[in-house]
Design a protein around this motif. Structure first.
Motif, PDB file in Angstrom:
ATOM      1  N   GLU A  79      18.905  39.914  -2.465  1.00 28.05           N
ATOM      2  CA  GLU A  79      20.087  39.169  -2.896  1.00 28.05           C
ATOM      3  C   GLU A  79      19.706  38.117  -3.929  1.00 28.05           C
ATOM      4  O   GLU A  79      18.553  37.725  -4.060  1.00 28.05           O
ATOM      5  CB  GLU A  79      20.754  38.481  -1.703  1.00 28.05           C
ATOM      6  CG  GLU A  79      21.290  39.431  -0.649  1.00 28.05           C
ATOM      7  CD  GLU A  79      21.960  38.708   0.503  1.00 28.05           C
ATOM      8  OE1 GLU A  79      22.781  39.328   1.187  1.00 28.05           O
ATOM      9  OE2 GLU A  79      21.655  37.509   0.728  1.00 28.05           O
ATOM     10  N   CYS A  80      20.724  37.654  -4.644  1.00 30.28           N
ATOM     11  CA  CYS A  80      20.565  36.495  -5.518  1.00 30.28           C
ATOM     12  C   CYS A  80      21.731  35.556  -5.230  1.00 30.28           C
ATOM     13  O   CYS A  80      22.731  35.955  -4.641  1.00 30.28           O
ATOM     14  CB  CYS A  80      20.530  36.895  -6.989  1.00 30.28           C
ATOM     15  SG  CYS A  80      22.037  37.700  -7.562  1.00 30.28           S
ATOM     16  N   CYS A  81      21.588  34.318  -5.625  1.00 31.51           N
ATOM     17  CA  CYS A  81      22.624  33.321  -5.351  1.00 31.51           C
ATOM     18  C   CYS A  81      23.682  33.347  -6.447  1.00 31.51           C
ATOM     19  O   CYS A  81      23.382  33.049  -7.609  1.00 31.51           O
ATOM     20  CB  CYS A  81      22.005  31.932  -5.262  1.00 31.51           C
ATOM     21  SG  CYS A  81      23.248  30.621  -5.124  1.00 31.51           S
ATOM     22  N   PRO A  82      24.951  33.688  -6.122  1.00 35.22           N
ATOM     23  CA  PRO A  82      25.994  33.736  -7.145  1.00 35.22           C
ATOM     24  C   PRO A  82      26.327  32.373  -7.742  1.00 35.22           C
ATOM     25  O   PRO A  82      26.755  32.294  -8.895  1.00 35.22           O
ATOM     26  CB  PRO A  82      27.196  34.345  -6.406  1.00 35.22           C
ATOM     27  CG  PRO A  82      26.916  34.108  -4.973  1.00 35.22           C
ATOM     28  CD  PRO A  82      25.439  34.137  -4.813  1.00 35.22           C
ATOM     29  N   LEU A  83      26.139  31.298  -6.974  1.00 35.74           N
ATOM     30  CA  LEU A  83      26.353  29.975  -7.552  1.00 35.74           C
ATOM     31  C   LEU A  83      25.316  29.693  -8.631  1.00 35.74           C
ATOM     32  O   LEU A  83      25.601  29.056  -9.646  1.00 35.74           O
ATOM     33  CB  LEU A  83      26.290  28.899  -6.463  1.00 35.74           C
ATOM     34  CG  LEU A  83      27.483  28.830  -5.504  1.00 35.74           C
ATOM     35  CD1 LEU A  83      27.224  27.794  -4.424  1.00 35.74           C
ATOM     36  CD2 LEU A  83      28.761  28.498  -6.258  1.00 35.74           C
ATOM     37  N   MET A  84      24.108  30.199  -8.419  1.00 40.33           N
ATOM     38  CA  MET A  84      23.045  30.051  -9.403  1.00 40.33           C
ATOM     39  C   MET A  84      23.330  30.909 -10.645  1.00 40.33           C
ATOM     40  O   MET A  84      23.225  30.430 -11.779  1.00 40.33           O
ATOM     41  CB  MET A  84      21.702  30.434  -8.797  1.00 40.33           C
ATOM     42  CG  MET A  84      20.518  30.336  -9.730  1.00 40.33           C
ATOM     43  SD  MET A  84      18.941  30.702  -8.893  1.00 40.33           S
ATOM     44  CE  MET A  84      18.755  29.227  -7.881  1.00 40.33           C
ATOM     45  N   THR A  85      23.708  32.167 -10.417  1.00 40.08           N
ATOM     46  CA  THR A  85      23.960  33.058 -11.556  1.00 40.08           C
ATOM     47  C   THR A  85      25.179  32.611 -12.353  1.00 40.08           C
ATOM     48  O   THR A  85      25.181  32.671 -13.583  1.00 40.08           O
ATOM     49  CB  THR A  85      24.146  34.512 -11.090  1.00 40.08           C
ATOM     50  OG1 THR A  85      25.209  34.599 -10.141  1.00 40.08           O
ATOM     51  CG2 THR A  85      22.871  35.040 -10.448  1.00 40.08           C
ATOM     52  N   SER A  86      26.223  32.144 -11.664  1.00 40.77           N
ATOM     53  CA  SER A  86      27.416  31.692 -12.392  1.00 40.77           C
ATOM     54  C   SER A  86      27.128  30.431 -13.191  1.00 40.77           C
ATOM     55  O   SER A  86      27.648  30.239 -14.294  1.00 40.77           O
ATOM     56  CB  SER A  86      28.575  31.453 -11.421  1.00 40.77           C
ATOM     57  OG  SER A  86      28.264  30.432 -10.486  1.00 40.77           O
ATOM     58  N   SER A  87      26.259  29.562 -12.630  1.00 40.95           N
ATOM     59  CA  SER A  87      25.858  28.357 -13.353  1.00 40.95           C
ATOM     60  C   SER A  87      25.137  28.715 -14.644  1.00 40.95           C
ATOM     61  O   SER A  87      25.388  28.125 -15.710  1.00 40.95           O
ATOM     62  CB  SER A  87      24.954  27.503 -12.463  1.00 40.95           C
ATOM     63  OG  SER A  87      24.393  26.428 -13.178  1.00 40.95           O
ATOM     64  N   PHE A 114      18.155  36.561 -18.615  1.00 47.34           N
ATOM     65  CA  PHE A 114      19.143  36.971 -17.618  1.00 47.34           C
ATOM     66  C   PHE A 114      20.502  37.213 -18.266  1.00 47.34           C
ATOM     67  O   PHE A 114      21.156  38.237 -17.999  1.00 47.34           O
ATOM     68  CB  PHE A 114      19.254  35.905 -16.527  1.00 47.34           C
ATOM     69  CG  PHE A 114      20.326  36.180 -15.516  1.00 47.34           C
ATOM     70  CD1 PHE A 114      20.137  37.130 -14.521  1.00 47.34           C
ATOM     71  CD2 PHE A 114      21.538  35.499 -15.567  1.00 47.34           C
ATOM     72  CE1 PHE A 114      21.133  37.386 -13.590  1.00 47.34           C
ATOM     73  CE2 PHE A 114      22.530  35.750 -14.646  1.00 47.34           C
ATOM     74  CZ  PHE A 114      22.333  36.695 -13.646  1.00 47.34           C
ATOM     75  N   ARG A 115      20.946  36.296 -19.107  1.00 46.49           N
ATOM     76  CA  ARG A 115      22.245  36.466 -19.777  1.00 46.49           C
ATOM     77  C   ARG A 115      22.255  37.717 -20.648  1.00 46.49           C
ATOM     78  O   ARG A 115      23.244  38.461 -20.704  1.00 46.49           O
ATOM     79  CB  ARG A 115      22.588  35.214 -20.595  1.00 46.49           C
ATOM     80  CG  ARG A 115      23.015  34.020 -19.757  1.00 46.49           C
ATOM     81  CD  ARG A 115      23.574  32.887 -20.606  1.00 46.49           C
ATOM     82  NE  ARG A 115      22.535  32.205 -21.358  1.00 46.49           N
ATOM     83  CZ  ARG A 115      21.906  31.096 -20.947  1.00 46.49           C
ATOM     84  NH1 ARG A 115      22.223  30.566 -19.782  1.00 46.49           N
ATOM     85  NH2 ARG A 115      20.980  30.533 -21.695  1.00 46.49           N
ATOM     86  N   ASP A 116      21.140  37.977 -21.321  1.00 41.13           N
ATOM     87  CA  ASP A 116      21.017  39.161 -22.161  1.00 41.13           C
ATOM     88  C   ASP A 116      21.105  40.435 -21.323  1.00 41.13           C
ATOM     89  O   ASP A 116      21.806  41.387 -21.690  1.00 41.13           O
ATOM     90  CB  ASP A 116      19.698  39.113 -22.936  1.00 41.13           C
ATOM     91  CG  ASP A 116      19.470  40.355 -23.779  1.00 41.13           C
ATOM     92  OD1 ASP A 116      20.343  40.701 -24.592  1.00 41.13           O
ATOM     93  OD2 ASP A 116      18.409  40.998 -23.611  1.00 41.13           O
ATOM     94  N   TRP A 117      20.429  40.460 -20.171  1.00 46.59           N
ATOM     95  CA  TRP A 117      20.449  41.650 -19.310  1.00 46.59           C
ATOM     96  C   TRP A 117      21.845  41.891 -18.742  1.00 46.59           C
ATOM     97  O   TRP A 117      22.282  43.032 -18.632  1.00 46.59           O
ATOM     98  CB  TRP A 117      19.440  41.475 -18.180  1.00 46.59           C
ATOM     99  CG  TRP A 117      18.009  41.611 -18.623  1.00 46.59           C
ATOM    100  CD1 TRP A 117      17.560  41.785 -19.905  1.00 46.59           C
ATOM    101  CD2 TRP A 117      16.841  41.583 -17.785  1.00 46.59           C
ATOM    102  NE1 TRP A 117      16.185  41.863 -19.916  1.00 46.59           N
ATOM    103  CE2 TRP A 117      15.711  41.752 -18.642  1.00 46.59           C
ATOM    104  CE3 TRP A 117      16.644  41.435 -16.430  1.00 46.59           C
ATOM    105  CZ2 TRP A 117      14.412  41.764 -18.160  1.00 46.59           C
ATOM    106  CZ3 TRP A 117      15.346  41.452 -15.925  1.00 46.59           C
ATOM    107  CH2 TRP A 117      14.241  41.606 -16.781  1.00 46.59           C
ATOM    108  N   VAL A 118      22.527  40.829 -18.365  1.00 47.30           N
ATOM    109  CA  VAL A 118      23.893  40.977 -17.848  1.00 47.30           C
ATOM    110  C   VAL A 118      24.812  41.552 -18.927  1.00 47.30           C
ATOM    111  O   VAL A 118      25.673  42.390 -18.644  1.00 47.30           O
ATOM    112  CB  VAL A 118      24.433  39.623 -17.326  1.00 47.30           C
ATOM    113  CG1 VAL A 118      25.926  39.706 -17.021  1.00 47.30           C
ATOM    114  CG2 VAL A 118      23.666  39.191 -16.080  1.00 47.30           C
TER     115      VAL A 118
END
Length: 224
Positions: A79-87, A114-118
């Motif tokens: 898992e990853c933290c969605p609050l972290m990814t959204s930040s 990370f932003r590039d991969w998304v």
């Protein structure tokens, strides 16, 4: 530097990353790191990395102005933290705090990569947004519990859930302080509620332990 064997290990936990090209894994700043207990990322930071958990546990929490904590959720293996990814995706401040609870291994990805991969990898993007949707439901359930359930019901519900996680164990190793942090209320309130349940022969209290005497009665106390 991430090695090919590292990538295989990562994909065993995060199959949604299978489309990421070999050259992308070779970019500077991508690393596997050892997480150490009690390491904390404080609320309000501008994060430079996304952390994706291969092994171990991270607790996400909020702290009120008077210093009281409430646990939002935990992040486990795969898992990853969605609050972290959204930040990171919104380039805004981290809206919670994170504390490593158990030693483990994590993948660290620089924010720009990370932003590039998304942007470029649809399966990875789908995984990130599914994680966000899942946690929105978790937080909605928490909000419902805090505002619409009695503290007696919340304590009973938490003890049942903790018992289920430990294989329906009758004896739970948790302190009053820890329980107050989980539920975001004062220790005195927790202690008083537990004493009431003990007087009703629902549980038995001892130092650092709570023993469930009647699971049926405890379930009746929970505001399901």
């Amino acid at each position: 530097m991430i090695q090919s064997e590292d990538v295989k290990q990562i994909l065993s936990f995060f199959p949604s990353m299978a489309d990421i090209k070999k050259e992308d894994w070779n970019q500077s700043g991508i690393n596997l790191i050892q997480m150490e207990p009690n390491y904390i990322i404080k609320e309000g930071q501008l994060l430079e990395y996304v952390i994706m958990i291969l092994d171990g546990t991270v607790r996400m929490y909020k702290t009120s102005s008077n210093g009281r904590e409430i646990t939002l959720y935990r992040v486990y293996s795969g898992e990853c933290c969605p609050l972290m990814t959204s930040s990171i995706l919104s380039m805004s401040e981290f809206e919670a705090s994170a504390c490593v609870e158990t030693t483990g291994l994590a993948l660290m990805i620089p924010a720009d990569i990370f932003r590039d991969w998304v942007d470029r990898y649809s399966k990875f993007r789908q995984f990130i947004f599914k994680s966000l949707a899942k946690r929105i439901i978790t937080l909605a359930t928490l909000l419902d519990s805090v505002y619409f359930k009695t503290i007696r019901g919340r304590v009973a519900e938490f003890l049942i859930q903790l018992s289920d996680k430990t294989g329906k164990a009758d004896t739970l190793h948790i302190t009053h302080d820890s329980l107050s942090v989980e539920l975001g209320t004062a220790r005195e309130v927790i202690s008083r509620t537990l004493k009431y349940l003990e007087n009703e022969d629902v549980i038995k209290l001892s130092r650092g332990k709570i023993t469930i005497i009647s699971r049926g009665a405890l379930e009746d106390c929970a505001d399901w």
